[in-house]
Motif scaffolding. Structure first.
Motif, PDB file in Angstrom:
ATOM      1  N   GLU A  90      -7.487  39.592 -41.785  1.00 60.32           N
ATOM      2  CA  GLU A  90      -8.291  40.394 -40.506  1.00 60.32           C
ATOM      3  C   GLU A  90      -7.782  42.188 -40.774  1.00 60.32           C
ATOM      4  N   CYS A  91      -6.846  42.913 -40.827  1.00 57.58           N
ATOM      5  CA  CYS A  91      -6.433  44.438 -40.999  1.00 57.58           C
ATOM      6  C   CYS A  91      -7.271  44.469 -42.304  1.00 57.58           C
ATOM      7  N   LEU A  92      -7.941  43.728 -43.221  1.00 59.17           N
ATOM      8  CA  LEU A  92      -8.974  44.273 -44.528  1.00 59.17           C
ATOM      9  C   LEU A  92     -10.619  44.627 -43.327  1.00 59.17           C
ATOM     10  N   ARG A  98      -5.417  56.635 -50.785  1.00 60.42           N
ATOM     11  CA  ARG A  98      -5.542  57.186 -49.668  1.00 60.42           C
ATOM     12  C   ARG A  98      -4.586  56.071 -48.505  1.00 60.42           C
ATOM     13  N   PHE A  99      -4.749  54.653 -49.379  1.00 58.36           N
ATOM     14  CA  PHE A  99      -4.272  53.696 -47.843  1.00 58.36           C
ATOM     15  C   PHE A  99      -3.512  53.004 -49.055  1.00 58.36           C
ATOM     16  N   TYR A 100      -2.604  52.545 -47.783  1.00 60.54           N
ATOM     17  CA  TYR A 100      -2.074  51.160 -48.455  1.00 60.54           C
ATOM     18  C   TYR A 100      -1.375  49.876 -47.265  1.00 60.54           C
ATOM     19  N   LEU A 101      -1.785  49.126 -47.770  1.00 64.71           N
ATOM     20  CA  LEU A 101      -0.962  47.754 -46.920  1.00 64.71           C
ATOM     21  C   LEU A 101      -0.131  46.991 -47.302  1.00 64.71           C
ATOM     22  N   ALA A 102       0.697  47.002 -46.144  1.00 68.67           N
ATOM     23  CA  ALA A 102       1.597  45.961 -46.228  1.00 68.67           C
ATOM     24  C   ALA A 102       2.027  45.057 -44.654  1.00 68.67           C
ATOM     25  N   GLU A 103       2.109  43.890 -45.886  1.00 63.20           N
ATOM     26  CA  GLU A 103       2.454  42.929 -44.470  1.00 63.20           C
ATOM     27  C   GLU A 103       3.921  42.528 -44.029  1.00 63.20           C
ATOM     28  N   LEU A 142      -0.839  49.782 -41.712  1.00 68.86           N
ATOM     29  CA  LEU A 142      -1.307  50.838 -42.917  1.00 68.86           C
ATOM     30  C   LEU A 142      -0.811  52.202 -43.037  1.00 68.86           C
ATOM     31  N   PHE A 143      -0.605  52.597 -44.555  1.00 68.00           N
ATOM     32  CA  PHE A 143       0.351  53.530 -44.783  1.00 68.00           C
ATOM     33  C   PHE A 143      -1.294  54.380 -45.265  1.00 68.00           C
ATOM     34  N   SER A 144      -0.953  55.772 -44.896  1.00 74.81           N
ATOM     35  CA  SER A 144      -2.216  56.795 -45.175  1.00 74.81           C
ATOM     36  C   SER A 144      -1.389  58.345 -45.103  1.00 74.81           C
ATOM     37  N   GLN A 145      -1.263  58.935 -46.413  1.00 74.48           N
ATOM     38  CA  GLN A 145      -1.173  60.894 -46.360  1.00 74.48           C
ATOM     39  C   GLN A 145      -1.909  61.441 -45.742  1.00 74.48           C
ATOM     40  N   HIS A 172       0.003  46.828 -50.651  1.00 75.89           N
ATOM     41  CA  HIS A 172      -0.949  47.334 -51.488  1.00 75.89           C
ATOM     42  C   HIS A 172      -1.944  47.839 -51.711  1.00 75.89           C
ATOM     43  N   ALA A 173      -2.640  48.770 -52.901  1.00 73.86           N
ATOM     44  CA  ALA A 173      -3.356  50.282 -52.698  1.00 73.86           C
ATOM     45  C   ALA A 173      -4.374  49.403 -52.377  1.00 73.86           C
ATOM     46  N   LEU A 174      -5.488  50.504 -51.165  1.00 76.45           N
ATOM     47  CA  LEU A 174      -6.562  49.951 -50.642  1.00 76.45           C
ATOM     48  C   LEU A 174      -7.764  51.371 -50.707  1.00 76.45           C
ATOM     49  N   GLN A 175      -8.877  50.354 -51.261  1.00 78.01           N
ATOM     50  CA  GLN A 175     -10.111  51.322 -51.618  1.00 78.01           C
ATOM     51  C   GLN A 175     -10.904  51.632 -50.309  1.00 78.01           C
TER      52      GLN A 175
END
Length: 189
Positions: A16-18, A34-39, A47-50, A167-170
């Motif tokens: 759902e987030c993706l 630039r982004f990482y996601l974890a449940e 959703l983590f971002s630098q 998990h890294a995201l595009q």
């Protein structure tokens, strides 16, 4: 640490987030996602971002339609941190700390944990000030409040519930400057 931000989505899973973010899992050869996601087992997906500005109020407002989201921004460079909670498109509360002011600014009604967190960190700050320490404990107030709400803190790797599996995201491709015709012609007009 530098500057970071993250957005927590209550009761929204990875898929759902993706979908709502328009992102996809990163390719294996992507160099610097630039982004990482974890449940998390706490019921939150992070959703983590630098990018400090990523968890902006505007973005939180739009992502909170139909759900609760919590945004955390933290910069150790300028010693400011902000936790903001939105639900159904409106801001419910915000705790904002800037070292220039020395105390958090509060809007709305933060969770009950806020008072205990602020009092504990204030006591630590007062004890530290006696020894002329340059540690700013009050900076941690929004960060600790976000931890109390979501069960996640960006500078920890282990929690009572275990370790988050990020998990890294595009990110979605940015639109090309120049508009549709320039894109179709392959150049800027």
């Amino acid at each position: 640490m530098g500057s970071i931000s993250w957005i927590g989505f209550k009761d929204a899973g990875r898929a759902e987030c993706l979908d709502m973010l328009g992102m996809s899992p990163a390719l294996r050869n992507e160099r610097d996602p630039r982004f990482y996601l974890a449940e998390l087992p706490t019921g939150w997906t992070i959703l983590f971002s630098q990018d400090y500005a990523f968890a902006s109020e505007r973005r939180l407002r739009s992502l909170s339609n139909g759900r609760a989201v919590l945004g955390l921004q933290a910069s150790e460079t300028v010693m400011c941190s902000t936790a903001t909670f939105f639900e159904h498109g409106r801001q419910v509360w915000r705790v904002d700390y800037d070292c220039e002011f020395g105390h958090p600014e509060v809007a709305g009604t933060p969770p009950a944990e806020y008072r205990a967190i602020y009092e504990r960190l204030t006591a630590e700050q007062e004890a530290s000030d006696i020894t002329d320490s340059e540690v700013d404990f009050i900076f941690e107030t929004p960060i600790e409040l976000a931890l109390a709400v979501t069960g996640f803190r960006h500078d920890r790797s282990e929690f009572d519930w275990g370790a988050p599996a990020f998990h890294a995201l595009q990110a979605p491709a940015a639109p090309r400057p120049g508009g549709l015709f320039a894109h179709l012609l392959g150049r800027r007009l």
